[in-house]
Enzyme design. Sequence first.
Site, mmCIF file in Angstrom:
data_model
loop_
_atom_site.group_PDB
_atom_site.id
_atom_site.type_symbol
_atom_site.label_atom_id
_atom_site.label_comp_id
_atom_site.label_asym_id
_atom_site.label_seq_id
_atom_site.Cartn_x
_atom_site.Cartn_y
_atom_site.Cartn_z
ATOM 1 C CE LYS A 111 -4.356 -1.719 1.786
ATOM 2 N NZ LYS A 111 -5.386 -1.678 2.794
ATOM 3 C CE LYS A 165 -5.703 -8.738 -1.175
ATOM 4 N NZ LYS A 165 -6.204 -8.314 0.022
ATOM 5 C CE LYS A 177 -13.439 -4.787 1.320
ATOM 6 N NZ LYS A 177 -12.980 -4.308 2.611
HETATM 7 P P1 TYM Z 1 -10.567 -6.529 4.540
HETATM 8 O O1 TYM Z 1 -11.638 -5.550 4.846
HETATM 9 O O2 TYM Z 1 -9.570 -6.189 3.500
HETATM 10 O O3 TYM Z 1 -11.190 -7.921 4.127
HETATM 11 C C1 TYM Z 1 -12.218 -8.526 4.913
HETATM 12 C C2 TYM Z 1 -12.017 -10.020 4.955
HETATM 13 O O4 TYM Z 1 -12.047 -10.560 3.620
HETATM 14 C C3 TYM Z 1 -10.882 -11.352 3.392
HETATM 15 N N1 TYM Z 1 -10.490 -11.211 1.978
HETATM 16 C C4 TYM Z 1 -10.374 -12.237 1.134
HETATM 17 N N2 TYM Z 1 -10.536 -13.559 1.296
HETATM 18 C C5 TYM Z 1 -10.354 -14.350 0.213
HETATM 19 N N3 TYM Z 1 -10.003 -13.875 -1.008
HETATM 20 C C6 TYM Z 1 -9.819 -12.556 -1.223
HETATM 21 N N4 TYM Z 1 -9.509 -12.102 -2.427
HETATM 22 C C7 TYM Z 1 -10.001 -11.665 -0.119
HETATM 23 N N5 TYM Z 1 -9.909 -10.321 0.030
HETATM 24 C C8 TYM Z 1 -10.204 -10.069 1.320
HETATM 25 C C9 TYM Z 1 -9.828 -10.766 4.330
HETATM 26 O O5 TYM Z 1 -8.810 -11.705 4.597
HETATM 27 C C10 TYM Z 1 -10.651 -10.437 5.540
HETATM 28 O O6 TYM Z 1 -10.834 -11.574 6.347
HETATM 29 N N6 TYM Z 1 -7.331 -5.961 8.309
HETATM 30 C C11 TYM Z 1 -8.594 -6.521 7.935
HETATM 31 C C12 TYM Z 1 -9.756 -6.005 8.768
HETATM 32 C C13 TYM Z 1 -9.578 -6.141 10.241
HETATM 33 C C14 TYM Z 1 -9.703 -7.341 10.991
HETATM 34 C C15 TYM Z 1 -9.516 -6.962 12.351
HETATM 35 C C16 TYM Z 1 -9.932 -8.675 10.645
HETATM 36 C C17 TYM Z 1 -9.333 -5.131 11.106
HETATM 37 N N7 TYM Z 1 -9.288 -5.619 12.392
HETATM 38 C C18 TYM Z 1 -9.568 -7.920 13.376
HETATM 39 C C19 TYM Z 1 -9.982 -9.626 11.686
HETATM 40 C C20 TYM Z 1 -9.793 -9.240 13.018
HETATM 41 C C21 TYM Z 1 -8.878 -6.160 6.477
HETATM 42 O O7 TYM Z 1 -8.370 -5.190 5.958
HETATM 43 O O8 TYM Z 1 -9.816 -6.938 5.881
#
Ligand code: TYM
Length: 329
Positions: free
Chosen positions: A111, A193, A196
């Site tokens: 990022k 991957k 969004k």
């Molecule tokens: P975020 O918002 O980017 O994504 C949310 C969840 O979706 C999963 N994910 C995917 N899984 C499979 N294939 C993909 N292409 C894919 N893209 C995203 C992510 O692994 C995630 O589980 N840092 C985290 C948010 C967060 C969080 C937390 C998660 C903040 N605090 C505490 C768990 C516990 C994030 O940016 O997810």
Amino acid sequence: MSRVFSGIQPTGNIHIGNYLGALKQFVDLQDEHDCIYCIVDHHAITVPKSAEELSESIMNVAALYLAVGIDPKKSIVFVQSDVPAHAELGWILTCSSTTGELSRMTQFKQKSKERESVPTGLFTYPALMAADILLYDTGIVPVGDDQKQHIELTRDLALRVNGKYGEDTFIVPEGRYMKSGARVMSLVDPTSKMSKSDENEFSRISLMDTPAKIKKAIMRATTDSDGIIKYDIENKPGISNLLSIYSAFTGKTVEALEQQYDGAGYGTLKKDLVEVVVESLAPIQEKYNEIRHSEELVKILKDGAERADAIAQETMKRVKKNFGLGIRL
Ligand code: TYM
């Protein structure tokens, strides 16, 4: 019974990667565990966005949580900024982490690439994520593969703090990952991957996409030209991705799908996958439209924040005591 905690950032459109990697697990876990699911809006401001866009996205994600089947009678659903202890513990854990380990986070590296000046929050983000998890004495964190490194850091921080300030400070959590769906790849470039933020909307399928958009995205998904339906990530990343998505939606194994489509063309597989995805998303979309603008949604989030706050405050009492923070006679 281990407690479950996870979160999703309210940024952009939630896609089938988020669903198959994370949301589906959220639903599966709620019968056996005490679950807390958060809309992590503090994380979303690490990259600046307008107030309108952010508040819209927060409510969209909240509605999707319920639409995919998270039951507020079983699980706590809330917005991170409604529980101030996240920021408080986030600071304490920022002070327990080092610039060395934060610099090694691949998501930060990606990022911050090609930026002359990087927002500080992007750098300290994993300490806040650790706080989210540790605040609730979490045992299990259901996430996609891309969060593995952040979960490892959370474990390291918990162990470090426990070693220094008392073994009762934090529970050391474990990540939980799906067999298929943990890493859904882009439909345009299947070696990166699904995300969004990808500028090409055909690289992903969002949960609220129309059948026409879903069809277009899948039918034009990048594949190879040898015409053999076989799971082989190295040499056939496009077809492997489609097979994984198919498997994750239907519960059929990849091997069973290979047999089912033995000798069939890519067009047949893609057409069937369109049907599977459209049919799987239809009930989610229907429920979403029912609740997105309902008073009930607001009530659920307020009630969830109250319940989450009560747990968080108990943890903060213990953490502050162990660190020697605050007033004491
Ligand atoms: P975020 O918002 O980017 O994504 C949310 C969840 O979706 C999963 N994910 C995917 N899984 C499979 N294939 C993909 N292409 C894919 N893209 C995203 C992510 O692994 C995630 O589980 N840092 C985290 C948010 C967060 C969080 C937390 C998660 C903040 N605090 C505490 C768990 C516990 C994030 O940016 O997810």
